[in-house]
Design a protein around this motif. Structure first.
Motif, mmCIF file in Angstrom:
data_model
loop_
_atom_site.group_PDB
_atom_site.id
_atom_site.type_symbol
_atom_site.label_atom_id
_atom_site.label_comp_id
_atom_site.label_asym_id
_atom_site.label_seq_id
_atom_site.Cartn_x
_atom_site.Cartn_y
_atom_site.Cartn_z
ATOM 1 N N HIS A 55 0.832 -1.194 0.000
ATOM 2 C CA HIS A 55 0.000 0.000 0.000
ATOM 3 C C HIS A 55 0.873 1.252 0.000
ATOM 4 N N GLU A 56 0.247 2.405 -0.191
ATOM 5 C CA GLU A 56 1.001 3.661 -0.125
ATOM 6 C C GLU A 56 0.434 4.498 1.006
ATOM 7 N N PHE A 57 1.220 5.459 1.473
ATOM 8 C CA PHE A 57 0.768 6.244 2.612
ATOM 9 C C PHE A 57 1.238 7.683 2.532
ATOM 10 N N GLU A 58 0.535 8.495 3.289
ATOM 11 C CA GLU A 58 0.946 9.867 3.556
ATOM 12 C C GLU A 58 0.805 10.037 5.057
ATOM 13 N N ALA A 59 1.812 10.622 5.704
ATOM 14 C CA ALA A 59 1.783 10.804 7.156
ATOM 15 C C ALA A 59 1.493 12.258 7.508
ATOM 16 N N VAL A 60 0.655 12.426 8.521
ATOM 17 C CA VAL A 60 0.320 13.740 9.068
ATOM 18 C C VAL A 60 0.423 13.606 10.585
ATOM 19 N N HIS A 61 0.888 14.657 11.249
ATOM 20 C CA HIS A 61 1.168 14.551 12.684
ATOM 21 C C HIS A 61 0.253 15.395 13.559
ATOM 22 N N ASP A 62 -0.873 15.822 13.006
ATOM 23 C CA ASP A 62 -1.783 16.698 13.737
ATOM 24 C C ASP A 62 -3.205 16.421 13.263
ATOM 25 N N GLY A 63 -4.150 16.376 14.198
ATOM 26 C CA GLY A 63 -5.538 16.065 13.848
ATOM 27 C C GLY A 63 -6.167 17.063 12.903
ATOM 28 N N ARG A 64 -5.975 18.340 13.168
ATOM 29 C CA ARG A 64 -6.575 19.369 12.303
ATOM 30 C C ARG A 64 -5.978 19.311 10.893
ATOM 31 N N LYS A 65 -4.672 19.100 10.815
ATOM 32 C CA LYS A 65 -4.025 19.002 9.507
ATOM 33 C C LYS A 65 -4.493 17.754 8.760
ATOM 34 N N ALA A 66 -4.852 16.707 9.491
ATOM 35 C CA ALA A 66 -5.334 15.473 8.865
ATOM 36 C C ALA A 66 -6.617 15.729 8.091
ATOM 37 N N LEU A 67 -7.480 16.581 8.631
ATOM 38 C CA LEU A 67 -8.744 16.885 7.953
ATOM 39 C C LEU A 67 -8.494 17.557 6.612
ATOM 40 N N ASP A 68 -7.524 18.468 6.568
ATOM 41 C CA ASP A 68 -7.174 19.136 5.310
ATOM 42 C C ASP A 68 -6.424 18.191 4.374
ATOM 43 N N ALA A 69 -5.470 17.452 4.923
ATOM 44 C CA ALA A 69 -4.657 16.549 4.109
ATOM 45 C C ALA A 69 -5.529 15.489 3.431
ATOM 46 N N ALA A 70 -6.560 15.025 4.121
ATOM 47 C CA ALA A 70 -7.425 13.990 3.559
ATOM 48 C C ALA A 70 -8.163 14.497 2.320
ATOM 49 N N LYS A 71 -8.555 15.754 2.326
ATOM 50 C CA LYS A 71 -9.260 16.303 1.160
ATOM 51 C C LYS A 71 -8.348 16.358 -0.057
ATOM 52 N N TYR A 72 -7.070 16.612 0.187
ATOM 53 C CA TYR A 72 -6.086 16.666 -0.890
ATOM 54 C C TYR A 72 -5.667 15.254 -1.322
ATOM 55 N N TYR A 73 -5.364 14.406 -0.347
ATOM 56 C CA TYR A 73 -4.815 13.071 -0.616
ATOM 57 C C TYR A 73 -5.895 12.068 -1.047
ATOM 58 N N ARG A 74 -7.110 12.228 -0.571
ATOM 59 C CA ARG A 74 -8.239 11.332 -0.853
ATOM 60 C C ARG A 74 -7.899 9.870 -0.536
ATOM 61 N N PRO A 75 -7.664 9.581 0.733
ATOM 62 C CA PRO A 75 -7.267 8.215 1.108
ATOM 63 C C PRO A 75 -8.414 7.215 0.987
ATOM 64 N N ASP A 76 -8.036 5.965 0.768
ATOM 65 C CA ASP A 76 -9.004 4.869 0.796
ATOM 66 C C ASP A 76 -9.269 4.448 2.238
#
Length: 159
Positions: A55-76
């Protein structure tokens, strides 16, 4: 000196290989995983484990940033720590569930909090799975094989 005597036997008859159908393996689809953990070493280690199993991944270290990162990254799949500073994992999970884009996205708690009450709170917040740290590779493999097969089946059904 040693003397070894072995009885002479006739050569075995040639056998025909029996054709057995290969067991049907579940469909595999590499998944995009958003790993959210305030400990960068843990996030990267989990990410490397995910890469090892395809699988592939993107790491984020903060809850608020995760919400933004998910919209960009579109994780499964979202692999989310509960013990985050500021906005904890329960709050982040609830925020994801309120967003139509992530209502059906599998969210996995990966946390050091493994008591029964912690698991109940995770379910109430909207987590699909609860994994207690340290997460064994074999367990991660099993969960992600299930998710990958489910995703592949949904894609075939939607096509």
């Amino acid at each position: 000196s040693f003397t070894i005597r072995l009885p002479l036997t006739s050569a075995p008859r040639a056998t025909q290989p029996i054709e057995t159908p290969a067991p049907e393996l579940p469909a595999f689809r590499p998944l995009k995983v958003l790993v959210v953990d305030d400990n960068a070493l843990i996030a990267d280690a989990l990410g490397m484990m995910l890469e090892d199993i395809g699988h592939e991944f993107e790491a984020v270290h903060d809850g608020r940033k995760a919400l933004d990162a998910a919209k960009y990254y579109r994780p499964d799949v979202i692999l989310l720590d509960i013990g985050l500073p500021g906005m904890n994992g329960y709050e982040v999970c609830r925020a994801f569930r309120m967003d139509a884009m992530f209502q059906d996205t599998p969210i996995i708690a990966q946390t050091g909090w493994g008591q029964e009450r912690d698991k109940e709170l995770a379910t109430e917040a909207g987590f699909n799975f609860h994994l207690t740290k340290p997460v064994p590779l074999k367990l991660l493999q099993t969960v992600f094989a299930t998710l990958s097969a489910e995703t592949a089946c949904r894609e075939r059904h939607d096509a």
